[in-house]
Design an enzyme around this catalytic site. Structure first.
Site, PDB file in Angstrom:
ATOM      1  N   ASP A 158       3.583  76.948  -3.469  1.00 34.68           N
ATOM      2  CA  ASP A 158       4.419  76.309  -2.606  1.00 34.68           C
ATOM      3  C   ASP A 158       5.177  77.192  -1.842  1.00 34.68           C
ATOM      4  OD1 ASP A 158       3.308  74.395  -4.649  1.00 34.68           O
ATOM      5  OD2 ASP A 158       5.082  73.072  -4.661  1.00 34.68           O
ATOM      6  N   LYS A 222       4.922  69.133   1.790  1.00 32.04           N
ATOM      7  CA  LYS A 222       5.908  68.648   0.781  1.00 32.04           C
ATOM      8  C   LYS A 222       7.234  68.240   1.427  1.00 32.04           C
ATOM      9  CE  LYS A 222       7.854  70.849  -3.400  1.00 32.04           C
ATOM     10  NZ  LYS A 222       7.862  72.259  -4.227  1.00 32.04           N
ATOM     11  N   LYS A 258       2.926  66.260  -1.179  1.00 36.81           N
ATOM     12  CA  LYS A 258       3.872  66.443  -2.595  1.00 36.81           C
ATOM     13  C   LYS A 258       5.403  65.855  -2.362  1.00 36.81           C
ATOM     14  CE  LYS A 258       5.411  69.641  -5.805  1.00 36.81           C
ATOM     15  NZ  LYS A 258       5.207  71.223  -6.384  1.00 36.81           N
TER      16      LYS A 258
END
Length: 313
Positions: A158, A222, A258
């Protein structure tokens, strides 16, 4: 993309008209005629019309299987992370009938501990690389941190989009930094790019950031780091889902989503499930395309599934 192109990325866009046109061409393929009020209305309509039908035990169990149990605290240490992994191990061993979480997300220095102690075979080990949570470090450090984390056992990365450069419309720097991190990941390790929607503020910015992240190499987009307010919002998730849908229609490639940042209650999670289901459809209701980054949410979902207060994680 040639390596080290980021060294030249401080040049103004008018010095690189061909680069600017590349981004303009990408944006032109998507609907950027967005009004924040209309986005809010559309999002509210989806939740109002479909939330109740999704408030079922089956959906709660599915959501449990999409969670990345997350610990990104300044107080984290080897003992606290090991204790978290042990809780996950006990849960997966003691509850074979329930889906176990999709993964665990920790700082890079703890990846090796997780890799050596996590017992569930099909759980991902995510880590935050690239100067999390601000992305304000040297591009070389971002790629090295990513490579070291993967060497230690990270199976997903991430990273935060360099939001300041995005807001300054320095898309070249944004593209090159994400592209370099994806090169460090290789094709085997999925890259999730955090847009930090709370800093983007408008639906158009969220859309452009999502487009740029995807074209730069993101396998997932995300919402948030969880370190600034607001974190995830239904409207931002709606816009991100629309972007993923348009990209799929253009290319046939499915990008994951996400949701992280303030997702605490079962109702929160069901709202986001509802948006993903209605905008992207059933094919995205899969832990390989839909994740929630949270810690307390797992306890709340378990409590609602089991009908009693559970405080495991």
């Amino acid at each position: 993309m040639t390596p080290h192109l980021h060294q030249h990325s401080h040049h103004c866009e008018h010095e690189h008209p061909e680069l600017q046109s590349k981004y303009s061409q990408a944006f032109a393929k998507f609907n950027l005629h967005l009004h924040d009020e209309i986005v809010q209305e559309e999002t509210k309509k989806i939740i109002d019309n479909h939330f109740e039908e999704n408030k079922t035990t089956d959906v709660m169990e599915f959501l449990l299987g999409t969670i990345e149990i997350t610990s990104l605290k300044v107080t984290d240490n080897e003992d606290s992370i090991l204790q978290l992994v042990e809780k996950i191990n006990h849960f997966t061993n003691d509850n074979p009938a329930l889906p176990h979480p999709a993964g665990i997300c920790v700082y890079p220095r703890f990846v090796s501990i997780v890799s050596n102690s996590l017992e569930a075979d099909d759980m991902e080990i995510s880590t935050v690389c690239g100067g999390f949570p601000s992305a304000q470090t040297f591009p070389e450090i971002k790629t090295i941190e990513t490579a070291l984390a993967i060497k230690d056992g990270a199976t997903e990365i991430d990273t935060v989009m360099p939001v300041g450069f995005f807001l300054a419309e320095d898309y070249d720097t944004v593209y090159n930094e994400i592209d370099e991190i994806k090169l460090s990941c290789g094709q085997e390790t999925p890259l999730k790019v955090i847009l930090e929607v709370g800093a983007l503020q408008t639906a158009v910015n969220v859309k452009k950031a999502a487009i740029l992240a995807i074209y730069s190499g993101a396998d997932y987009i995300k919402t948030s780091t969880g370190k600034i307010e607001p974190g995830a919002t239904p409207a931002a998730v709606y816009v991100m889902c629309e972007t993923i849908k348009e990209y799929y229609n253009l290319t046939g490639t499915r990008i994951g989503i996400k949701i992280a940042g303030g997702v605490r209650t079962t109702d929160d999670a069901i709202k986001y499930y509802t948006i993903v289901k209605e905008v992207l459809g059933m094919e995205w209701l899969d832990k390989n395309l839909f994740r929630i980054g949270a810690s307390g949410l797992a306890n709340n979902l378990l409590s609602d599934i089991c009908g009693k207060k559970i405080n495991l994680f």
